[in-house]
Design an enzyme around this catalytic site. Sequence first.
Site, PDB file in Angstrom:
ATOM      1  N   ASP A  18      -9.778  -2.132  -8.459  1.00  0.00           N
ATOM      2  CA  ASP A  18      -7.477  -1.943  -7.364  1.00  0.00           C
ATOM      3  C   ASP A  18      -8.119  -1.571  -5.862  1.00  0.00           C
ATOM      4  O   ASP A  18      -8.384  -0.475  -5.710  1.00  0.00           O
ATOM      5  CB  ASP A  18      -6.821  -1.676  -7.975  1.00  0.00           C
ATOM      6  CG  ASP A  18      -5.672  -2.191  -6.826  1.00  0.00           C
ATOM      7  OD1 ASP A  18      -5.350  -2.357  -5.956  1.00  0.00           O
ATOM      8  OD2 ASP A  18      -4.300  -1.770  -7.550  1.00  0.00           O
ATOM      9  N   HIS A  20      -6.374  -1.615  -2.892  1.00  0.00           N
ATOM     10  CA  HIS A  20      -5.189  -1.603  -2.378  1.00  0.00           C
ATOM     11  C   HIS A  20      -4.738   0.425  -2.207  1.00  0.00           C
ATOM     12  O   HIS A  20      -4.629   0.781  -2.499  1.00  0.00           O
ATOM     13  CB  HIS A  20      -3.525  -2.274  -3.412  1.00  0.00           C
ATOM     14  CG  HIS A  20      -3.448  -3.411  -3.222  1.00  0.00           C
ATOM     15  ND1 HIS A  20      -4.073  -3.678  -4.994  1.00  0.00           N
ATOM     16  CD2 HIS A  20      -2.964  -4.698  -3.365  1.00  0.00           C
ATOM     17  CE1 HIS A  20      -4.148  -5.191  -5.173  1.00  0.00           C
ATOM     18  NE2 HIS A  20      -3.060  -4.876  -3.951  1.00  0.00           N
TER      19      HIS A  20
END
Length: 151
Positions: A18, A20
């Site tokens: 990920d 983000h």
Amino acid sequence: MVLDTMSRTVVLGVIGSDAHVVGITILEQALSAAGFTVVNLGVQTSQAEFAEAAVAHDAEAVLVSSLYGHAEQDCQGFHRVLEDAGVDAVTYIGGNLAVGQDDFEHTRRQFRELGFDRVFDSETDPEEAIAALREDLRISPPESERATISS
């Protein structure tokens, strides 16, 4: 009564593949403003990196973020890695933890079964996580907040 005002160290990062970063940036700022010492590992953090940082900084909490929906896969065996490294810390996870996450209570149960002490959805206000940390680490709220709470 002696109040616990000592700064506590937390390790924060985005697990797995990920990338983000916005959520952990907001959380880092909120935690720092609340008096925590924050070790921000950034994005695409491995389980081993969380464990190594927790040991190196004697962290009392490990906060895992994931927004891309594959957190269950990324967190398999996470608590074993922490245990093997000798990490004794509360563990939180939050974000968009499952693709098509419709029933968050089901998701919460899944991550509690994986060993997380607290599980938050992507709509959680940072203040809620901070309040939970203070409770779990037995930290008295600052006097300014105690006055507000008792009003």
